[in-house]
Motif scaffolding. Structure first.
Motif, PDB file in Angstrom:
ATOM      1  N   GLY A 160       0.762  -1.245   0.000  1.00 60.98           N
ATOM      2  CA  GLY A 160       0.000   0.000   0.000  1.00 60.98           C
ATOM      3  C   GLY A 160       0.786   1.284   0.000  1.00 60.98           C
ATOM      4  O   GLY A 160       0.344   2.273  -0.579  1.00 60.98           O
ATOM      5  N   LEU A 161       1.931   1.328   0.630  1.00 62.90           N
ATOM      6  CA  LEU A 161       2.635   2.605   0.730  1.00 62.90           C
ATOM      7  C   LEU A 161       3.578   2.863  -0.448  1.00 62.90           C
ATOM      8  O   LEU A 161       4.239   3.888  -0.491  1.00 62.90           O
ATOM      9  CB  LEU A 161       3.409   2.701   2.056  1.00 62.90           C
ATOM     10  CG  LEU A 161       2.551   3.034   3.281  1.00 62.90           C
ATOM     11  CD1 LEU A 161       3.383   3.013   4.540  1.00 62.90           C
ATOM     12  CD2 LEU A 161       1.879   4.385   3.152  1.00 62.90           C
ATOM     13  N   ARG A 162       3.647   1.946  -1.410  1.00 67.52           N
ATOM     14  CA  ARG A 162       4.388   2.225  -2.643  1.00 67.52           C
ATOM     15  C   ARG A 162       3.657   3.350  -3.380  1.00 67.52           C
ATOM     16  O   ARG A 162       2.434   3.357  -3.436  1.00 67.52           O
ATOM     17  CB  ARG A 162       4.415   0.970  -3.526  1.00 67.52           C
ATOM     18  CG  ARG A 162       5.287  -0.137  -2.987  1.00 67.52           C
ATOM     19  CD  ARG A 162       6.688   0.028  -3.500  1.00 67.52           C
ATOM     20  NE  ARG A 162       7.532  -1.076  -3.056  1.00 67.52           N
ATOM     21  CZ  ARG A 162       8.372  -1.718  -3.878  1.00 67.52           C
ATOM     22  NH1 ARG A 162       8.431  -1.400  -5.149  1.00 67.52           N
ATOM     23  NH2 ARG A 162       9.150  -2.671  -3.407  1.00 67.52           N
ATOM     24  N   LYS A 163       4.441   4.252  -3.978  1.00 69.78           N
ATOM     25  CA  LYS A 163       3.815   5.417  -4.622  1.00 69.78           C
ATOM     26  C   LYS A 163       3.005   5.017  -5.863  1.00 69.78           C
ATOM     27  O   LYS A 163       2.082   5.714  -6.244  1.00 69.78           O
ATOM     28  CB  LYS A 163       4.883   6.430  -5.012  1.00 69.78           C
ATOM     29  CG  LYS A 163       5.569   7.083  -3.835  1.00 69.78           C
ATOM     30  CD  LYS A 163       4.721   8.180  -3.244  1.00 69.78           C
ATOM     31  CE  LYS A 163       5.421   8.768  -2.033  1.00 69.78           C
ATOM     32  NZ  LYS A 163       4.609   9.788  -1.373  1.00 69.78           N
ATOM     33  N   TYR A 165       1.261   2.298  -6.187  1.00 72.48           N
ATOM     34  CA  TYR A 165       0.264   1.281  -5.824  1.00 72.48           C
ATOM     35  C   TYR A 165      -1.099   1.700  -6.342  1.00 72.48           C
ATOM     36  O   TYR A 165      -1.481   2.869  -6.225  1.00 72.48           O
ATOM     37  CB  TYR A 165       0.231   1.160  -4.293  1.00 72.48           C
ATOM     38  CG  TYR A 165      -0.867   0.285  -3.735  1.00 72.48           C
ATOM     39  CD1 TYR A 165      -0.777  -1.088  -3.812  1.00 72.48           C
ATOM     40  CD2 TYR A 165      -1.984   0.853  -3.141  1.00 72.48           C
ATOM     41  CE1 TYR A 165      -1.773  -1.886  -3.299  1.00 72.48           C
ATOM     42  CE2 TYR A 165      -2.991   0.066  -2.614  1.00 72.48           C
ATOM     43  CZ  TYR A 165      -2.884  -1.301  -2.701  1.00 72.48           C
ATOM     44  OH  TYR A 165      -3.870  -2.092  -2.185  1.00 72.48           O
TER      45      TYR A 165
END
Lengths: 177, 412
Positions: A160-163, A165
């Protein structure tokens, strides 16, 4: 001991292939460590008498990627991931920030998670922090005793915290946005 | 086949009891929210506990990457919703550290008064709910009666009763109010007329005078109650080494004998607030503890919280004395869309449940590249497994309750 002195001490112990950059301009100065030597460095900063970093305040990942074209002009980082270790020593009352820079994907193959050694054998709390970082940031911690997702369900897809995503359209018949 | 059964050792081996898996939660009342514990039990004895979390995960960190720093304040409210004031404070201070902003003396005094009142309210819930976990109902009602008055006082200050968003970047949204109508609960408890109008400060003093007397009653009800001692003493013993290694903070750490409180030992941007205040930091072991108590057990953690309430009362009184002469205003202006510098910083503050850390990475835009909330309860909860091995099923609520967790903060 301040970060500059610690950097000198670490350079004495290891070489400049393992201890990379020193940034003293940041509000919290930090030292960059190469990905394959974080475990040795972590063990050293915890056990060395001059350092005694017995408390891991925080461990988290940061995704350096800017997708917004307007903001990207000012953004002068190459796309990469960082694992940030915030340390504190109860006996000597000093702080240290260590960083490990990783590629966003292992060998630039999309879908293959980058790897770094787990420090859960040094600080027990790293176990849960690393599980969270794996879950949300997609970083694989090798030799971790129990690397499962912690906040998301085990069959969740993506991190989730990947840009980059993208939110799933559906999860077990529940419609997303 | 028959030869095997004749072997007496094998028959003895076969009659052992079966291990049973028991799900505790996520709707179990004594798990303080939506915590699910998977117990592996042998009869009444617990062999293994695995906590499963994430039922309240609301992607607060991801949301923070799309909002400016003041806009994220309401999200910090919803982390530790029992001590929302202290969460606001942690985030505001972290951003102020990044911006190298100094807040005026008056704003700092307001932060001490309100922050410590928040700590009292939070520890009251911790105490009441812990009694409830152990099967004692009345302390819970008393604790909520007292907390209600603090919530009324907060409502007069900022208009909200649970999610305050009161402390913001640069100070607080409003100054403390002047005259208020006395909270109805306090009026009836102290024998005043319900329409009495007093200054807000005087109301707080009346409340604290009254609360100090009640604390003795809590000690009779719980702390010195022999049933309570039997349920808590020498149970869930957390050694000093393990507390440090597992990243435990706050009352859990001090209950294991580590003398560390960020209000005294933290970074200067935070300790500056408490300069000139006199307060003690309660650390186990206690000389007045019952003989059954062991360093680092449930009772010690509970007692640290009880003593912290007394210290918080002292701090609020000193803050109220300082307030009239404090210089400056309650707030330095900070634009909603002000840009964050290309820099990063991490700051921990002493929230009631432990050290709450916020990490901000700015890239020259109003929205940070990354915000991270390091939860103290997250670290404190991680020791449930090792602490619970070998105890009885009924002791699980006693151990989890003594850690005083709030799931909103763990799952974020």
């Amino acid at each position: 001991m301040n970060t500059k002195e610690i950097h000198g001490l670490l350079l004495n112990q290891f070489d400049d292939k393992r201890i990379l950059e020193l940034n003293t301009e940041a509000t919290d100065p930090w030292i960059e460590v190469s990905a394959d030597s974080i475990l040795e460095v972590a063990r050293f900063v915890k056990t060395d008498e001059r350092l005694q970093f017995d408390h891991l305040n925080d461990l988290c990942g940061v995704d350096y990627l800017e997708l917004d074209p307007k903001k990207a002009k000012k953004f002068d980082h190459d796309p990469h991931l960082e694992v940030v270790y915030h340390l504190y020593s109860y006996s000597l009352k000093h702080y240290l920030v260590l960083k490990v820079k990783l590629p966003r994907w292992k060998n630039d193959e999309e879908g293959k998670l980058p790897e770094v050694d787990s420090v859960s054998s040094i600080w027990a709390i790293a176990d849960w922090h690393e599980r969270e970082t794996y879950d949300l940031m997609g970083i694989h911690f090798s030799n971790h005793p129990n690397l499962r997702r912690i906040l998301c369900p085990e069959d969740w897809v993506g991190h989730g915290l990947r840009k980059d995503y993208s939110f799933p359209d559906e999860y077990h018949g529940i419609r997303g946005c | 086949m028959s030869t095997q059964i004749e072997d007496p050792r094998i028959i003895e081996f076969d009659v052992r009891t079966d291990e049973m898996l028991i799900n505790m939660g996520p709707q179990h009342p004594s798990t303080h929210g939506v915590l699910r514990l998977l117990l592996r039990t042998d009869g009444e004895i617990v062999n293994e506990v695995t906590p499963h979390i994430g039922y309240l995960h609301r992607c607060a960190e991801k949301i923070g990457e799309n909002l400016s720093a003041p806009q994220w304040v309401p999200y910090t409210d919803r982390m530790d919703y029992l001590a929302a004031m202290n969460m606001n404070l942690g985030w505001a201070l972290a951003v102020e550290k990044l911006l190298k902003m100094e807040v005026p003396e008056k704003a700092m005094t307001v932060r001490v008064i309100i922050g410590e009142l928040g700590r009292i309210a939070s520890h009251l819930v911790g105490m009441g709910a812990y009694g409830l976990d152990l099967g004692s109902f009345s302390p819970f009602l008393y604790a909520f009666r007292e907390r209600e008055i603090i919530l009324d006082l907060f409502e007069e200050v900022c208009g909200a009763r649970l999610t305050y968003s009161y402390f913001t970047i640069g100070g607080a949204t409003h100054d403390l109010p002047d005259k208020i109508q006395i909270p109805p609960g306090l009026a009836s408890l102290t024998g005043r007329k319900p329409d009495t109008v007093m200054s807000w400060m005087d109301t707080v003093i009346v409340f604290l005078d009254w609360l100090e007397e009640r604390i003795k009653e809590y000690h009779i009800l719980l702390t010195r109650n022999s049933i309570f001692i039997k349920r808590t003493a020498a149970l869930g013993v957390l050694s000093r080494e393990m507390a440090i290694d597992s990243g435990c903070t706050g009352p859990v750490l001090r209950g294991s004998g580590v003398d560390h409180d960020l209000r005294r030992d933290g970074e200067s941007i935070y300790t500056r607030m408490y300069e000139g205040y006199e307060f003690d930091i309660p650390v186990a072991p206690f000389a007045d503890a019952p003989s059954e108590v062991v360093l680092g057990d449930n009772w010690c953690r509970f007692y640290v919280r009880m003593l912290e309430v007394v210290q918080a009362i002292r701090l609020v009184r000193q803050g109220i004395e300082k307030y009239p002469t404090a210089e400056g205003t309650h707030r330095v202006p900070h634009k909603l869309t002000a840009k964050l510098p290309v820099d990063e910083c991490y700051l921990e503050t002493e929230a009631p449940r432990g050290q709450m850390g916020f990490y901000v990475v700015g890239t020259g835009n109003a929205e940070p590249l990354r915000v991270r909330a390091k939860s103290s309860c997250f670290c404190n909860l991680s020791i449930t497994g090792p602490l619970s091995v070998g105890c009885m099923i009924a002791d699980i609520p006693a151990i989890v309750g003594s850690l005083d967790i709030v799931m909103g903060e763990i799952d974020r």
